[in-house]
Each structure stands twice: as C-alpha cells, then as structure tokens.
Design an enzyme around this catalytic site. Structure first.
Site, mmCIF file in Angstrom:
data_model
loop_
_atom_site.group_PDB
_atom_site.id
_atom_site.type_symbol
_atom_site.label_atom_id
_atom_site.label_comp_id
_atom_site.label_asym_id
_atom_site.label_seq_id
_atom_site.Cartn_x
_atom_site.Cartn_y
_atom_site.Cartn_z
ATOM 1 N N GLY A 8 0.849 -1.209 0.000
ATOM 2 C CA GLY A 8 0.000 0.000 0.000
ATOM 3 C C GLY A 8 0.872 1.242 0.000
ATOM 4 O O GLY A 8 0.531 2.262 0.600
ATOM 5 N N GLN A 12 -1.803 7.219 1.481
ATOM 6 C CA GLN A 12 -1.449 8.422 2.242
ATOM 7 C C GLN A 12 -0.278 8.166 3.199
ATOM 8 O O GLN A 12 0.716 8.868 3.184
ATOM 9 C CB GLN A 12 -2.681 8.903 3.025
ATOM 10 C CG GLN A 12 -2.497 10.265 3.662
ATOM 11 C CD GLN A 12 -3.436 10.518 4.835
ATOM 12 O OE1 GLN A 12 -4.065 9.603 5.365
ATOM 13 N NE2 GLN A 12 -3.540 11.762 5.242
ATOM 14 N N LEU A 13 -0.394 7.122 4.014
ATOM 15 C CA LEU A 13 0.675 6.814 4.971
ATOM 16 C C LEU A 13 1.824 6.078 4.279
ATOM 17 O O LEU A 13 3.005 6.303 4.596
ATOM 18 C CB LEU A 13 0.101 5.946 6.108
ATOM 19 C CG LEU A 13 1.074 5.459 7.158
ATOM 20 C CD1 LEU A 13 1.702 6.627 7.920
ATOM 21 C CD2 LEU A 13 0.379 4.518 8.142
ATOM 22 N N ASP A 34 2.191 -1.894 -4.409
ATOM 23 C CA ASP A 34 0.807 -1.407 -4.398
ATOM 24 C C ASP A 34 0.050 -2.122 -5.510
ATOM 25 O O ASP A 34 0.669 -2.687 -6.422
ATOM 26 C CB ASP A 34 0.777 0.115 -4.644
ATOM 27 C CG ASP A 34 -0.483 0.759 -4.078
ATOM 28 O OD1 ASP A 34 -0.414 1.362 -2.993
ATOM 29 O OD2 ASP A 34 -1.548 0.634 -4.715
ATOM 30 N N ILE A 35 -1.268 -2.071 -5.413
ATOM 31 C CA ILE A 35 -2.087 -2.686 -6.468
ATOM 32 C C ILE A 35 -2.100 -1.783 -7.708
ATOM 33 O O ILE A 35 -2.360 -2.229 -8.811
ATOM 34 C CB ILE A 35 -3.518 -2.970 -5.946
ATOM 35 C CG1 ILE A 35 -4.251 -3.947 -6.858
ATOM 36 C CG2 ILE A 35 -4.322 -1.708 -5.742
ATOM 37 C CD1 ILE A 35 -5.487 -4.565 -6.227
ATOM 38 N N ASP A 51 -1.214 -7.236 -5.235
ATOM 39 C CA ASP A 51 -2.557 -7.236 -4.650
ATOM 40 C C ASP A 51 -2.414 -7.981 -3.325
ATOM 41 O O ASP A 51 -2.057 -9.164 -3.299
ATOM 42 C CB ASP A 51 -3.502 -7.967 -5.621
ATOM 43 C CG ASP A 51 -4.867 -8.238 -5.008
ATOM 44 O OD1 ASP A 51 -5.052 -8.016 -3.791
ATOM 45 O OD2 ASP A 51 -5.754 -8.700 -5.759
ATOM 46 N N TYR A 140 -15.247 -1.188 8.764
ATOM 47 C CA TYR A 140 -13.813 -0.884 8.912
ATOM 48 C C TYR A 140 -13.384 -1.091 10.369
ATOM 49 O O TYR A 140 -12.376 -1.759 10.644
ATOM 50 C CB TYR A 140 -13.591 0.566 8.478
ATOM 51 C CG TYR A 140 -12.217 1.143 8.725
ATOM 52 C CD1 TYR A 140 -11.102 0.653 8.064
ATOM 53 C CD2 TYR A 140 -12.054 2.228 9.592
ATOM 54 C CE1 TYR A 140 -9.848 1.223 8.265
ATOM 55 C CE2 TYR A 140 -10.809 2.808 9.796
ATOM 56 C CZ TYR A 140 -9.712 2.299 9.131
ATOM 57 O OH TYR A 140 -8.479 2.869 9.338
ATOM 58 N N LYS A 144 -10.810 -3.802 11.888
ATOM 59 C CA LYS A 144 -9.612 -3.406 12.641
ATOM 60 C C LYS A 144 -9.583 -4.096 14.018
ATOM 61 O O LYS A 144 -8.533 -4.539 14.476
ATOM 62 C CB LYS A 144 -9.557 -1.877 12.798
ATOM 63 C CG LYS A 144 -9.187 -1.143 11.524
ATOM 64 C CD LYS A 144 -7.767 -1.464 11.067
ATOM 65 C CE LYS A 144 -7.345 -0.768 9.801
ATOM 66 N NZ LYS A 144 -6.081 -1.239 9.237
HETATM 67 C C1 AKB Z 1 -10.792 7.033 8.621
HETATM 68 O O1 AKB Z 1 -11.291 8.156 8.762
HETATM 69 O O2 AKB Z 1 -11.416 6.042 8.218
HETATM 70 C C2 AKB Z 1 -9.336 6.845 8.982
HETATM 71 C C3 AKB Z 1 -9.155 6.362 10.377
HETATM 72 C C4 AKB Z 1 -9.459 7.247 11.517
HETATM 73 O O3 AKB Z 1 -8.772 5.247 10.570
HETATM 74 N N1 AKB Z 1 -8.625 8.067 8.799
#
Ligand code: AKB
Length: 316
Positions: A8, A12-13, A34-35, A51, A140, A144
């Site tokens: 990746g 951004q990071l 990266d993909i 990927d 998400y 996580k």
């Molecule tokens: C998001 O907004 O989804 C990310 C995060 C806080 O993990 N920047």
C-alpha cells in the site's frame, strides 16, 4: 541488514513511510508495493505490483527479497467500507492474515495499522483508555478490531513479532487520503490554498483525535525499533497528539487566509464520527516506548499551509 516491504505504498501513509524508511535504510532496501502503478513521489526506488489478497504473489516476493520487515498498510477505510461492507471485510481481513502467515512462516517482523475506528458509541468518549468497551459500528472498525485480535493471536501462538498502532485521523501534504471520515481535515487545507470555499461533510462541532503525518511516521518507526521486552501491548497501542473540530481547524486556517469560507453539510460520515472518541489516552505508549507527539493544531496548520503553498502557489 534490513529488507523492507511496504504494502500500500502509494497510499497516504504508505507514501510517507516509504520515503522515511528509504532515508533510514537505503533506497534499495525498501521495496514499495501497491495494487496500482507507483505514484511519482515513490518512483525512485524498487517497486512491485502487489494485490495484498494474492498470497502466492506475496510468498513469491518474500522468497525473492527475504523481507526482514513488512509494513502492511493497504485497507479500505471507514467511509468507503460502508459503501461495500463485504468487500471491505474480505480485503482488510484476508490481506492481514496473508501477511501474518508470512511472519509465521518466514520470520518477518510485521507492522499493521489499527485505528480509533475500533471504538464505538458505547466507548467512553473522552480520554478513551487502552482497554475499554469497544463495539465498533462500521465494517472498517469491526475489521480493525478483529485484526488486532489476530495480531495478538499470531504473537502469542506463533511468536510473530507484530506491532500495531491505533491511528487517529492523519494529516499530511504529500498525498491525499481516500475513503476516510477524517479526510475533511486534509481536504480543507487544499481548498484554502486553492482560494476555494470548503463544504464540510461533518458538523462544525465534530471533535475527533488527529495527528500530523510526521508524528505518525515517527511513532511507527519508534514502535518498530522498540525493545520487544518493553512492549506490553501486542494487539494495538492507543496513540494521540491533538483533538479538534472542523470549526477549530477552520479558525486556524483563517488566521492566515482571512477570506477563506466554510459551510457545513453533514452526510453519513457524521454518524461514523459520532461513534468515535473525542480524545485518546495514550499513556501506555508513552510508558512502554517513550512516545511523545511534537505537533499541536497551530504547528500542524502552519506546516500544512507552508508546504501546500510551495506546491500549489507556483501552479496558480
Ligand atoms: C478514517 O477516517 O477512516 C481513517 C481512520 C481514523 O482510521 N482516517
């Protein structure tokens, strides 16, 4: 000698970590992947198309380069994840499990980012502790939180040296984020510099934890270099620098751009923000590996505006 893979790397990071790690370990020793084709800024070094859900390709690259460290940064973020939850779950989880398996089978040290999205509406919102009620509501956040438990599992059962941070919203000028709820805090700077007004998708009082990119990169590298004996958290560390609302960052920008205008049209991302903490208690990270941020809102705003002026003003 280290051989490092960034998965990746065009994100951004990923962009910023690739540049920093190349500075520290030598360009040839940091393989960006990266993909998508590499962004211009990371093109001056080794790059592989990858990927992250393709385990065979990951194994092939690991056998070719013998990676000592892997930074797995590819993920679908909070807002984009809600648009295609099953896809976000599959990508975020399968790619992490592939990388953890590489750690188990080839001994690579692993870095994987978690997020403040692991917390949810039942979590205490102020100074959110390291260990508390989680109950994330976004796919998400669920991925996580599950990922954190897998990291701990691979550490405990297979001895994988995996390390992780729960990032707040990250703000930098070298590349733009995509698909997150905290993205407004980057977009707003680009609009200010372009002499445009900004229509914010969060409410003016939506307080969220945030961090300038240099602090995030330093924290990541410090954690990866920390003495393993000192690390008491093998799921993911709380990490903090500052908290602000859209109104506060607007005010900081307006000090230098008095004509800059903002409006507020909250959309579905406001509901995501409503479930996240206002501020984070990162005392465990401070204690275990001496974490300390350097940027507050004023310094962040000055630095962002200075760098974006260098990039954008000559193009006007
Ligand atoms: C998001 O907004 O989804 C990310 C995060 C806080 O993990 N920047």
């Amino acid at each position: 000698m280290e051989k490092i893979l960034i998965i990746g790397a065009s994100g951004q990071l990923g962009t910023e970590l690739t540049l920093k790690l190349r500075e520290l370990f030598g360009t040839e020793n940091v393989i960006a992947s990266d993909i998508h084709e590499p962004s211009a800024i990371i093109k001056d070094g080794p790059f592989e198309l990858l990927d992250a859900t393709d385990k065979n390709r990951l194994i092939q690259l690991t056998e070719q380069y013998q990676f000592t460290q892997i930074y797995h940064l590819a993920a679908i973020l909070s807002a984009k994840g809600e648009q295609n939850p099953k896809f976000a779950w599959d990508l975020n989880m399968n790619s992490l499990l592939n990388v953890l398996d590489i750690g188990k089978d080839y001994g690579s040290k692993i870095y994987w980012p978690s997020s403040i999205a692991v917390f949810g509406p039942d979590t205490p919102r102020d100074d959110t502790p390291q260990y508390t009620v989680m109950n994330p509501d976004t796919v998400y956040g669920i991925s996580k939180l599950a990922g954190e438990r897998w990291c701990k599992y691979y550490y405990k059962h297979y001895g994988v040296d995996v390390r992780s941070l729960r990032y707040p919203g990250l703000i930098g000028y070298k590349s733009k984020p995509g698909g997150g709820t905290t993205d407004y805090a980057v977009d707003i700077f680009w609009k200010a510099i372009s002499d445009e007004s900004y229509d914010c998708f969060l409410r003016e009082d939506a307080m969220l934890p945030m961090m300038y990119m240099d602090d995030a990169v330093n924290a990541t590298i410090q954690l990866m270099q920390a003495d393993p004996e000192k690390l008491t958290v093998r799921s993911s560390y709380n990490l903090a620098a500052m908290s602000f609302t859209p109104a506060m960052v607007y005010e900081a920008i307006q000090k230098r751009y008095p004509d800059f205008k903002i409006s507020y049209t909250p959309d579905f991302r406001q509901e995501i923000a409503d479930g996240w903490p206002n501020s984070i208690d990162d005392s465990q990270a401070r204690k275990d590996w001496n974490w300390k941020p350097e940027f507050d809102l004023k310094r962040l705003a000055d630095t962002m505006l200075m760098h974006l002026e260098e990039i954008l003003v000559p193009m006007k």
